[in-house]
Each structure stands twice: as C-alpha cells, then as structure tokens.
Design an enzyme around this catalytic site. Structure first.
Site, mmCIF file in Angstrom:
data_model
loop_
_atom_site.group_PDB
_atom_site.id
_atom_site.type_symbol
_atom_site.label_atom_id
_atom_site.label_comp_id
_atom_site.label_asym_id
_atom_site.label_seq_id
_atom_site.Cartn_x
_atom_site.Cartn_y
_atom_site.Cartn_z
ATOM 1 N N PHE A 53 -14.049 -2.676 -11.647
ATOM 2 C CA PHE A 53 -12.983 -1.955 -11.748
ATOM 3 C C PHE A 53 -11.865 -2.612 -12.398
ATOM 4 O O PHE A 53 -11.623 -3.841 -12.942
ATOM 5 C CB PHE A 53 -12.501 -1.381 -10.273
ATOM 6 C CG PHE A 53 -12.052 -2.641 -9.385
ATOM 7 C CD1 PHE A 53 -10.779 -3.278 -9.668
ATOM 8 C CD2 PHE A 53 -12.920 -3.162 -8.538
ATOM 9 C CE1 PHE A 53 -10.386 -4.311 -8.653
ATOM 10 C CE2 PHE A 53 -12.383 -4.228 -7.725
ATOM 11 C CZ PHE A 53 -11.257 -4.884 -7.925
ATOM 12 N N GLU B 12 -6.249 -5.960 3.516
ATOM 13 C CA GLU B 12 -6.257 -7.177 2.766
ATOM 14 C C GLU B 12 -7.446 -7.098 1.947
ATOM 15 O O GLU B 12 -7.899 -8.152 1.635
ATOM 16 C CB GLU B 12 -6.213 -8.318 3.915
ATOM 17 C CG GLU B 12 -5.067 -8.466 4.410
ATOM 18 C CD GLU B 12 -3.904 -9.318 3.921
ATOM 19 O OE1 GLU B 12 -4.545 -9.901 2.711
ATOM 20 O OE2 GLU B 12 -2.918 -9.246 4.429
ATOM 21 N N GLN C 43 -35.899 -10.987 25.968
ATOM 22 C CA GLN C 43 -35.999 -11.666 24.444
ATOM 23 C C GLN C 43 -35.151 -10.687 23.551
ATOM 24 O O GLN C 43 -34.185 -11.348 22.499
ATOM 25 C CB GLN C 43 -37.223 -11.485 23.744
ATOM 26 C CG GLN C 43 -38.237 -12.499 24.571
ATOM 27 C CD GLN C 43 -39.589 -12.194 24.271
ATOM 28 O OE1 GLN C 43 -40.072 -11.191 23.570
ATOM 29 N NE2 GLN C 43 -40.583 -13.230 24.479
ATOM 30 N N THR D 258 0.834 -1.154 -0.110
ATOM 31 C CA THR D 258 0.010 -0.115 -0.087
ATOM 32 C C THR D 258 0.898 1.325 0.042
ATOM 33 O O THR D 258 1.864 1.175 0.764
ATOM 34 C CB THR D 258 -0.914 0.165 1.364
ATOM 35 O OG1 THR D 258 -1.569 -1.334 1.214
ATOM 36 C CG2 THR D 258 -1.912 1.197 1.254
HETATM 37 C C1 LIG Z 1 -3.977 -1.375 10.569
HETATM 38 C C2 LIG Z 1 -3.539 -1.662 9.211
HETATM 39 C C3 LIG Z 1 -2.483 -2.334 8.863
HETATM 40 C C4 LIG Z 1 -2.009 -2.277 7.479
HETATM 41 N N1 LIG Z 1 -1.158 -3.074 7.148
HETATM 42 C C5 LIG Z 1 -0.737 -3.295 5.811
HETATM 43 C C6 LIG Z 1 0.410 -4.009 5.304
HETATM 44 O O1 LIG Z 1 1.277 -4.497 6.280
HETATM 45 N N2 LIG Z 1 0.780 -3.935 4.107
HETATM 46 C C7 LIG Z 1 0.173 -3.290 3.122
HETATM 47 O O2 LIG Z 1 0.720 -3.206 1.958
HETATM 48 N N3 LIG Z 1 -0.923 -2.345 3.437
HETATM 49 C C8 LIG Z 1 -1.339 -2.585 4.855
HETATM 50 N N4 LIG Z 1 -2.357 -1.954 5.196
HETATM 51 C C9 LIG Z 1 -3.179 -1.120 4.294
HETATM 52 C C10 LIG Z 1 -4.787 -1.660 3.746
HETATM 53 O O3 LIG Z 1 -4.310 -2.744 2.885
HETATM 54 C C11 LIG Z 1 -5.227 -0.593 2.726
HETATM 55 O O4 LIG Z 1 -5.567 0.330 3.968
HETATM 56 C C12 LIG Z 1 -6.510 -0.951 2.062
HETATM 57 O O5 LIG Z 1 -6.040 -1.856 1.238
HETATM 58 C C13 LIG Z 1 -7.390 0.144 1.567
HETATM 59 O O6 LIG Z 1 -6.714 1.014 1.053
HETATM 60 P P1 LIG Z 1 -6.912 2.571 1.338
HETATM 61 O O7 LIG Z 1 -6.819 2.607 3.131
HETATM 62 O O8 LIG Z 1 -6.135 3.258 0.863
HETATM 63 O O9 LIG Z 1 -8.388 2.766 0.984
HETATM 64 P P2 LIG Z 1 -9.171 3.204 -0.254
HETATM 65 O O10 LIG Z 1 -8.455 2.318 -1.330
HETATM 66 O O11 LIG Z 1 -8.786 4.698 -0.468
HETATM 67 O O12 LIG Z 1 -10.469 2.830 0.039
HETATM 68 C C14 LIG Z 1 -11.379 3.873 0.520
HETATM 69 C C15 LIG Z 1 -12.893 3.262 0.686
HETATM 70 O O13 LIG Z 1 -13.297 3.319 -0.764
HETATM 71 C C16 LIG Z 1 -13.742 2.334 -1.399
HETATM 72 N N5 LIG Z 1 -13.269 2.019 -2.592
HETATM 73 C C17 LIG Z 1 -12.117 1.902 -3.172
HETATM 74 N N6 LIG Z 1 -12.223 1.663 -4.362
HETATM 75 C C18 LIG Z 1 -13.690 1.506 -5.031
HETATM 76 C C19 LIG Z 1 -14.106 0.912 -5.886
HETATM 77 N N7 LIG Z 1 -13.571 0.578 -7.141
HETATM 78 N N8 LIG Z 1 -15.497 0.927 -5.825
HETATM 79 C C20 LIG Z 1 -16.274 0.993 -4.687
HETATM 80 N N9 LIG Z 1 -15.382 1.364 -3.534
HETATM 81 C C21 LIG Z 1 -14.189 1.509 -3.744
HETATM 82 C C22 LIG Z 1 -13.054 1.259 -0.253
HETATM 83 O O14 LIG Z 1 -13.977 -0.085 -0.242
HETATM 84 C C23 LIG Z 1 -13.209 1.903 0.869
HETATM 85 O O15 LIG Z 1 -14.406 1.987 1.542
HETATM 86 C C24 LIG Z 1 -2.877 -1.871 6.376
HETATM 87 C C25 LIG Z 1 -3.866 -0.999 6.809
HETATM 88 C C26 LIG Z 1 -4.161 -0.977 8.400
HETATM 89 C C27 LIG Z 1 -5.486 0.044 8.642
#
Ligand SMILES: Cc1cc2nc3c(=O)[nH]c(=O)nc-3n(C[C@H](O)[C@H](O)[C@H](O)COP(=O)(O)OP(=O)(O)OC[C@H]3O[C@@H](n4cnc5c(N)ncnc54)[C@H](O)[C@@H]3O)c2cc1C
Lengths: 318, 387
Positions: free
Chosen positions: B386, B366, B282, B135
């Site tokens: 996408f 992930e 309940q 990422t």
């Molecule tokens: C605690 C933590 C540990 C992590 N560890 C690692 C690691 O070890 N190595 C690593 O490489 N990464 C790591 N990550 C990163 C993680 O994999 C990313 O945060 C994740 O892939 C989402 O990317 P983003 O945060 O940039 O969100 P974005 O991609 O910006 O997404 C934001 C929102 O937009 C939505 N979205 C995006 N594209 C679309 C689409 N085409 N259609 C509809 N909705 C969409 C997503 O579902 C989400 O709701 C970690 C993240 C966290 C929080």
C-alpha cells in the site's frame, strides 16, 4: 499508600538549626524544639544566623552549617514468603530453603513506612538494619527503594542464634548509630517470636509499645494505640522509644520507579555481626499434620445432626 | 490467594537487572492489590478507575523513559511495567501507553521548551491527562488521507475535522491532534475547553471497556500558533509515536497472555470431569502447552527488542513483528483458555473473557495485525502493498 507525600527535599531547616544549638540532644528534646519554633516566631533569617554561629556540634554537616538529623532506625528481616510451601530440612531443626521465596517480613513493611512518614514530617534520616546472610541485601534494597536513606547488613549465619543474642547485637548497633526512635515489625513471620523489639528497648532502657496500630508523634512524645482483645489501648509516652508495628498502622507504599533507580546509589554497608552464642537452641521442627481429606456428611437437613455431632465431639469447637 | 508470580519457563529473570525485577514486582503488586479488586465493577460500567491515576503518577509509571522527566528506566524495565499493567487489563495499559508514548513522548521529542515545561511535569504526576488524535471516521489504517485541517489566521490556527476512536478523548486535558497544514501532516496541542473543541464518548463497547474511547470534534476551533509541535512534519510525526507505543503493546501482550494462561492452568487442574482433572487429558494439555510455548517465545522476542532499543538499534519493522506476533499470540491464548474454562469462561467471574475481548481492540489499534503483515512484507520484499 502511594498517596503518601514524597520525601521532602533535604535542606537546612530552621527548626533543626535551632535544635542543633542545644548540644547533644536526645530525640525528645529535639522534637520539643521543633514544637517551640512556632512559639518563637522568629524570622528564618535569624534561625539561619544562629545556625551559622554554631561551630562545634557533632551533627555539623558543612563549614558553618549545622543540621540536627533525627536518627530513625528500622529493624528488618528477610523471611520466607507466607505463601511458600515450607518443608522441614534433613536435620529436623531448620526449614529446607530449596524452592523457598524470600521477602521482607510483612510487618517490617509497616515499620519502614512509619519511619518514612516520621522523616517526612520531622526531617531526619532513616536507616534500615538487619542481621542475616548476604542475600538479605535484596530486602534492604527494597527498603532503600521505598525511601530509606541508608542500609546496614550485619552479616551472620543466623541458623543457631536466639532472640537474646540478636537483640544484644541490634541494641549495640542502635546505640552506636545514635538512634532516637526505632521501628520494627511486631514479629517476624518465620519464627513468630515477637521478642526482638521489646528486648532491645529493655537493653537500651527505652520506652516500648508493642503491636502499635496507630501512632501520633509530637514534641518528643507519642500516643500509640494498640489492639487488645476486644478493644483498643491508648498509650502515651516519651521518646526515645521502640515501637513494634502491627497491621493497620499505615499502608506501606510501593517502591516507585524513581526510588528503585535511586536505591542502587544509596549506601548499603555490610560488616560481620558479632553475636553472642545463643542460650537457646531449636530442638526440633514439626510440620502441621496433613489435613484429612474432606468428607461429605450428607445433604440438606439430614446432615445437620451429624454435623453438629462432629463439631462437638470430633472438632470440639462448639 | 497466592501471590501472582508470572510465567518464567526459560529463567528470563536471570537476564534482567535487579532494578528491572524490582520495578516489575512493584507494578505487579500494585496491579494485584489496587487495580484487580476494582476491575470487574469498572468493566461492567464501562469506566476507567480515574482514582488510580495519581497513584500511577506517584509510582512513576507515566513517561518513565522520557529524558529529564522520567527516572532513567531502561526500555526493558519500561516494557515490564506495561506487561504487568496489561496483566491487569488492556485498558489500564492503554491509559499508560497513551499518556507516556503517544502524548508525553511527542511533546518531549518535538515540542518547544515552553510546551515541555507547561505539560510534562503535570503529565508525569498524573495531574494532567493526554490523548492522541490520529484516526478519523474515514481514515484508520490510512491516516495519510486525514481530512482534519489547520488554516493559519493571524497569530492562530483554525482547526476543523473529526477524530474517532480516541482513547481518553473526553477525560484528557490536552489532545495531541494530527491535522494537515498546507497539505502536510502536523501535530497540534489542543487544550480541553478550547471553544470549538468538543468530545463525545463511544458507548456500548464489547472490548476495552475499562477505558474511555471518544470522538474529538473541531469546529472552527481557534488555537494559538504556539500550539504547533514545531519540530516535525509529515506522517513521520505520528508514526514515530506509534513505534514507541507499539513497543510497549508487544510487552503488554505477554502480560495478558500470562494472566490468561495462569487462570486456565489453575482451572484445568481443579476442574474434574469424568474421572480426573481436565488438565490430565491430552487435548487440554495440548492447549496449555501451546500457550506456554508461545508465551515463552513472545517473552524472548520483546526482551531482545528492548535491549536493541536501549542500544539505539531498534528498527520499526522489528517492532511491527513483535506487536503483530505478541497480540496474535495473546488472542490465541485467550481463545484456548476460554475453551478450557467451558461455560465458566463466559462470565466475568473469570478474567479470560475480559482479556479476550480487550485483545480484539489491541489487535486492531496501533496498526491492525494485517497492516503489520504488510509493513513487514514491504520491508522484506522492497515492494509496498500500500502507498
Ligand atoms: C479501543 C480503541 C482505541 C483506540 N484508540 C485510538 C487512539 O487513542 N488514537 C487513535 O488515533 N486511534 C485509536 N484507535 C483507532 C485505531 O488505531 C484504528 O481502529 C486502526 O488504525 C484501524 O483503523 P479502522 O478501525 O478504521 O480500520 P480499517 O483501516 O478500516 O481496517 C479494516 C480492516 O481492513 C484491513 N485493511 C485496511 N487496509 C488494508 C490494506 N491496504 N490491505 C489489506 N487489508 C487492509 C485492516 O487490516 C482491517 O482488517 C483506537 C481503536 C480502538 C478500537
């Protein structure tokens, strides 16, 4: 616990090879020879040479190569888990096994751990031995997964045996196996008899220390510490010995993944136990009385006098 | 306190081998005795209990299914390990997932003999720690857009770019970094301390506090050509690692949900309001039954997935379904459980709040919940939402 060293690879160790030349050694002498090795300061080659020269030793392991293994024996037992809800069975003499979870007796975990540590330090073989039902294979496998080399199940219905018949059977097996040191739990948490270890030592004519909470082994001798009321007692003695293990002696290791996967390939022998009929029998079991519902005596300073009165006259604890 | 026994409403244990049960119970005891007593302090400080790493190695939990270096454990056995670790905390499970599935697995699968010998034994023992850098600040769900680049220069590559949200980033001895070489995604093994490679921790997280999360910064970072993971190119490289890790995360969700359910059930049985324990009402029963229902379904899902994996028949879309369902399920359990605990549910005296906030991360990383929806949507319709 998990920081304990892994088992040393089994190979011909020069110290054992030398010991093996000395005929049918008991454990104390074997350990003496381990100690002597440092003083001898010969080369590994010459130990090996001596080993090759010996051909008739009972511990012989392969053509021309001999190996003295320290026979370490552990008595273990399958018991109800301490957090199981125990109900007295219909006959009033046994517990009702329905819904009860069984585990390796917690004190036996200390015994197995100490046996494994002994092996890691001095070499040898750890055998775990139990008398019980076929279900006890599960607890034996746990011991094998922790690192024991071999398990023996002497199958018997143990519902009507006593400590005497169990001890005689275990002592006979220990003799047959050529055990040089025996570890067991200080007691099994089901019957809480705390008799087996001491009885076996008596039958074998061996030294015995019960409730061991710290142990040093060297040169066929041991220094064992036991907890006594308000203090500690340090006891020195010579092997062979039976040591009954108490909490604090060590931190039993968790079976690791390699150990668990290896356990199914290790030998687990099972044969019927020959048990003498028991001299004692359980006449009855009574569950502890149901606890009375808690009562709130009052609040703040007003309750103090009443509380003191109850503690003195009802509970009789002060 | 009574020993934790997990949830087994459908007698799942009878579908497990003796070894699988023994492995699960061993990890369960380790989590109860060694990890849980430490977790609250680490959660408050936002640190990982590094002192337990050698024990994780000794237990054999790091890369146990990696050929030659592991113990030959089945995929279900491995799943149960992760289930039990996440019963403790998602941070603990994340540590093990990153080490095993995201770092050891690609080295074992795509690395050279030298790379394997150099890294895998120490990583299996927990003496060397790995992290996985995919990422970037501007590329999360869309890793293909990454801007990290490697340029060949003599017998080395020069690496430039930034990775963000990297679990174990600053504590790792080795970073598996994905970057573009001639416009193609490739994997590089970058050692800690290489000039031009620095890390910065991301502080003040609400979630996954028992885990280090960092930024990796590469500024003209020169690495030898031998640092390239030779046997893979394109997004398939990182995505194949993610399939391994997501498999384990799906099991982890079951573990977290079980911990939460058990706590809520205990609480509901002992908390008296009006005339009786709240478990007797309940509306509370509805929440508890919802949890039991979903946990049981989630368990059966991952068990089947694990057997498919061992048969070599597991499809990545099936993994998406399990990750998506089980983390959603766990998060929904945590919200219901938090509700059952009333005000108690907002302090760290109880674990539900920690699990609930953790699961927000697990839901995002992930592949977010919605990205998995789109992966499955593309799979069933043949129309990709996408690129
Ligand atoms: C605690 C933590 C540990 C992590 N560890 C690692 C690691 O070890 N190595 C690593 O490489 N990464 C790591 N990550 C990163 C993680 O994999 C990313 O945060 C994740 O892939 C989402 O990317 P983003 O945060 O940039 O969100 P974005 O991609 O910006 O997404 C934001 C929102 O937009 C939505 N979205 C995006 N594209 C679309 C689409 N085409 N259609 C509809 N909705 C969409 C997503 O579902 C989400 O709701 C970690 C993240 C966290 C929080």
């Amino acid at each position: 616990m998990a920081s304990a060293p892994m088992a040393a690879p089994r190979k011909l160790r020069p110290e054992r090879a030398v010991a093996s030349l000395k005929g049918d050694l008991d454990a104390s002498r074997a350990l003496l020879w381990i100690g002597a090795r440092n003083r001898l300061s010969d080369s590994i080659w010459s130990f090996r040479h001596l080993a090759l020269a010996s051909t008739e030793h009972p511990y012989q392991t392969g053509p021309g190569e001999t190996e003295l293994t320290m026979e370490i024996l552990v008595f273990v037992k399958r018991v109800p888990a301490t957090d199981s809800k125990i109900k007295v069975g219909a006959d009033g003499k046994q517990i009702d096994p329905a819904g009860v979870e069984y585990v390796l007796n917690p004190y036996d975990e200390f015994a197995v751990e100490e046996a494994l540590k002994t092996k890691e330090k001095f070499g040898g073989e750890v055998t775990v031995l139990t008398i019980g039902s076929a279900d006890a294979q599960k607890e034996l496998r746990t011991c094998l997964a922790m690192g024991a080399d071999k398990a023996i199940l002497l199958e018997a219905d143990t519902s009507s045996v006593d400590a005497s018949s169990i001890s005689k059977c275990l002592a006979a097996k220990a003799k047959e196996l050529g055990a040089q040191i025996i570890f067991c739990g200080k007691q099994a948490v089901d019957g809480d008899d705390a008799q087996v270890g001491v009885r076996v030592a008596t039958l074998l004519g061996w030294a015995c220390v019960s409730d061991v909470s710290s142990l040093e082994l060297s040169d066929g001798a041991f220094v064992a510490t036991r907890d006594i009321e308000g203090g500690k007692e340090k006891i020195e003695g010579k092997l062979p010995a039976v040591l009954t293990c108490q909490k604090g002696l060590n931190e039993p290791r968790y079976p690791n993944l390699k150990g668990i996967m290896a356990a199914k390939k290790k030998p687990l022998e099972s044969s019927p136990a020959s048990l003498e009929s028991a001299a004692l029998r359980v006449a009855g079991l009574t569950p502890p009385p149901a606890r009375p519902a808690p009562a709130i005596l009052g609040e703040g300073a007003a309750a103090v006098d009443l509380l003191i009165d109850k503690l003195k006259n009802e509970a009789k604890v002060i | 306190m009574a020993r934790y026994k997990g949830v087994d409403f459908y007698a799942m244990d009878s579908l497990l081998s003796d070894e699988e049960i023994m492995v699960r119970d061993s990890v369960r005891d380790f989590v109860s005795d060694r990890f849980l007593p430490l977790v609250t302090e680490h959660y408050r400080r936002g640190t990982f209990p590094m002192e337990l790493v050698p024990e994780l190695g000794e237990l054999g939990l790091l890369g146990p299914t990696i050929p030659e270096y592991g113990s030959g454990l089945s995929s279900v056995g491995y799943g149960l390990v992760l289930q039990e670790l996440e019963r403790g905390d998602s941070g603990l499970r994340s540590f093990v997932s990153v080490q095993g599935a995201l770092c050891m697995w690609p080295i074992a699968t795509y690395g050279s003999k030298e790379q394997k010998e150099r890294w895998l034994p120490g990583m299996a023992r927990g003496e060397l720690i790995g992290c996985f850098g995919l990422t970037e600040p501007d590329f999360g769900s869309n890793p293909g857009g990454m801007t990290t680049r490697a340029v060949p220069d003599g017998d080395s590559f020069v690496l430039n770019g930034t990775k963000r949200w990297i679990t174990n980033g600053s504590v790792a001895d080795i970073a598996v970094v994905w970057g573009k070489l001639d416009d193609e995604v490739r994997g590089f093994l970058v050692e800690k301390g290489t000039p031009g490679f620095t890390t910065r921790d991301i502080e003040n997280k609400f979630s996954l506090r028992v885990s280090t999360t960092s930024e990796l910064i590469f500024e003209d970072c020169r690495i030898p050509k031998s640092a390239l993971l030779g046997d893979v190119s394109g997004l398939k490289g990182p995505l194949s690692c993610l399939t391994q890790a997501r498999y384990g995360i799906a099991w982890g969700g079951v573990g977290a949900a079980q911990a939460i359910y058990e706590e809520a059930l205990e609480y509901a049985k002992t908390r008296v309001q009006f005339s009786r324990p709240i478990a007797g009402y309940q509306l509370v029963q509805d929440k508890l039954v919802w949890m039991l229902n979903e946990i049981t379904k989630g368990q059966l899902l991952v068990l089947r997935l694990g057997r498919l994996k061992d048969e070599g028949k597991m499809h990545f879309a099936q993994v998406s379904l399990a990750k998506r369902n089980n983390i959603w399920m766990a998060l929904e359990c945590s919200r219901r459980a938090r509700d059952i605990l009333g005000a108690s549910g907002i302090t760290d005296e109880y674990q539900v709040g920690r699990h609930m906030t953790n699961l927000e991360s697990v839901s995002t990383y992930e592949g977010t919940h919605d990205i998995h929806t789109l992966i499955l949507g593309g799979h069933v319709t043949g129309l990709q939402a996408f690129e």
